[in-house]
Design an enzyme around this catalytic site. Structure first.
Site, PDB file in Angstrom:
ATOM      1  N   ASP A   1      36.214  41.559  47.835  1.00  0.00           N
ATOM      2  CA  ASP A   1      37.120  41.045  46.811  1.00  0.00           C
ATOM      3  C   ASP A   1      36.305  40.229  45.810  1.00  0.00           C
ATOM      4  OD1 ASP A   1      39.349  40.364  45.389  1.00  0.00           O
ATOM      5  OD2 ASP A   1      40.163  38.978  46.879  1.00  0.00           O
TER       6      ASP A   1
ATOM      7  N   ASP B   1      39.174  45.349  41.336  1.00  0.00           N
ATOM      8  CA  ASP B   1      38.140  44.422  41.817  1.00  0.00           C
ATOM      9  C   ASP B   1      38.185  44.201  43.329  1.00  0.00           C
ATOM     10  OD1 ASP B   1      40.530  43.059  41.894  1.00  0.00           O
ATOM     11  OD2 ASP B   1      39.746  41.195  41.067  1.00  0.00           O
ATOM     12  N   GLU B   2      38.733  45.175  44.063  1.00  0.00           N
ATOM     13  CA  GLU B   2      38.958  44.958  45.495  1.00  0.00           C
ATOM     14  C   GLU B   2      38.930  46.291  46.223  1.00  0.00           C
ATOM     15  OE1 GLU B   2      42.475  42.879  48.234  1.00  0.00           O
ATOM     16  OE2 GLU B   2      42.771  43.215  46.087  1.00  0.00           O
TER      17      GLU B   2
END
Length: 394
Positions: free
Chosen positions: A14, A108-109
């Site tokens: 993350d 973003d993860e």
């Protein structure tokens, strides 16, 4: 009795305050300052905030007006999605260099399954550390990692030591890790569920794990049974690589609340037009049309309809979305946001298949018209040609 299944090794990665971090990397003078990325100051919401801004109580999905009151000296920046996607692609290339089993959760993860790659890449903790170092060296950004035998535990672990954290939960210490955590750390536990659990005396994972499953099922139904399993550390979900978009959509937050149903229909037409163009550009059609409505009090609802055949035409999408509009309170309650999206995406049939199944002449004409309109928009811009009723929109 068959052989024992190999213990999974899952990494959840993350990025730390991704949007503000990209802004700080591109503009070093912002480093260490309260950076807040989001929509317009009057009607927008916070997309992401730097850790310096979070100290003032700023968080994602918060109205920008609230964030401005909480953090008067904050630096408020617009969302630069194309830039964030560019950096995201670079980061995911790094993820894929360690394993092909990468499941994106957002820009973003992601989850990574590194089970069985120890001989090639090292132990899971070492792999996570190397990924973090490579992301930092190649992008200048930090990522927090959680390593565990399941997706559920890995995701919780990645949030334990942010920013730039690395938390490892061995298989024989899962309950020791989970037991003291508050129940709100669990997926799907919102305010109402937490209040229901609190009434049962359940405040931690250990409380939840020790509560008779029959009581949880009686109070919360199947959701209660599922939470009990997670509190026990039981989560056998696989990491599923996702290389194609699950849906294509567009939404808009309005400068002023909409109450007029005719204006709402015009907005739906604008959204349908944009979505249809994006779908044709991606070479896909969709069977399920979804309409998202957020009222002025931030209450949000979604209405969906699944069609017998996939579509990519704005007129068809608009017609279905307007039917869904009739199943909402638009026209009776002020609306601050609307969105239209299509899911169950498939690649369109080629011309030979179209002729084989005999589409009507009107459909073929519409397809030719859409192709011509798309070519004009690609050459002269999105606003070069639009439905007549949308000319009023700037």
């Amino acid at each position: 009795m068959g052989p024992k299944a190999k213990q999974k090794s899952i990494i959840h990665l993350d990025m730390d305050a991704f949007y503000p971090a990209v802004e700080e990397r591109d503009h070093p003078e912002l480093k260490g300052k309260p950076v807040i990325v989001g929509g317009g100051r009057e009607r927008g919401v916070v997309s992401s905030a730097s850790y310096e801004a979070r100290k003032f109580g700023v968080h994602s999905a918060q109205p920008m007006a609230t964030a401005m009151r909480l953090c008067r000296h904050g630096i408020f920046l617009p969302v630069r999605m194309s830039r964030y996607k560019e950096v995201s692609r670079q980061i995911f290339e790094i993820f894929h260099s360690f394993t092909p089993l990468v499941e994106p959760l957002s820009i973003d993860e992601a989850f990574l399954d590194v089970t069985g790659v120890e001989r090639l890449a090292g132990q899971p903790q070492e792999i996570a550390f190397r990924i973090k170092q490579k992301v930092l060296n190649e992008t200048g950004l930090t990522v927090s990692a959680g390593v565990a035998p399941s997706k559920f535990v890995a995701k919780i672990a990645s949030d334990m030591d942010k920013p730039d954290g690395l938390t490892v939960v061995p298989s024989d210490r899962v309950l020791e890790f989970l037991d003291p955590l508050p129940v709100h750390k669990m997926w799907g536990v919102g305010r109402a569920t937490q209040q229901a659990l609190n009434r049962l005396g359940v405040r931690t994972f250990q409380d939840l794990r020790q509560m008779p499953v029959e009581v949880l099922e009686q109070t919360l139904g199947k959701h209660g049974v599922g939470m009990h399993c997670l509190a026990m550390g039981m989560d056998d979900r696989e990491v599923i690589p996702e290389n194609e978009a699950k849906s294509i959509g567009h939404e808009e937050t309005f400068d002023k609340d909409i109450l007029d149903p005719d204006q709402a229909r015009q907005e739906v037409l604008s959204l349908a037009d944009r979505v249809a163009r994006r779908m044709r550009r991606a070479g896909v059609s969709g069977r399920t049309v979804s309409l998202k409505v957020k009222y002025a009090d931030f209450t949000q609802i979604t209405r969906t309809a699944t069609l017998p055949e996939p579509v990519d035409d704005s007129a068809e999408i608009y017609t279905i979305a307007c039917r869904l509009l009739g199943k909402t309170e638009v026209g009776r309650r002020p609306v601050r946001l609307m969105g239209v999206s299509l899911s169950q995406l498939t690649s369109p049939h080629n011309d030979a298949q179209l002729l084989l199944f005999g589409p009507d002449r009107a459909s073929l004409k519409r397809k030719e018209l859409n192709t011509a309109l798309d070519q004009i928009c690609d050459k002269f811009g999105e606003k070069s040609i639009r439905p007549g009723t949308l000319i009023y929109k700037t």
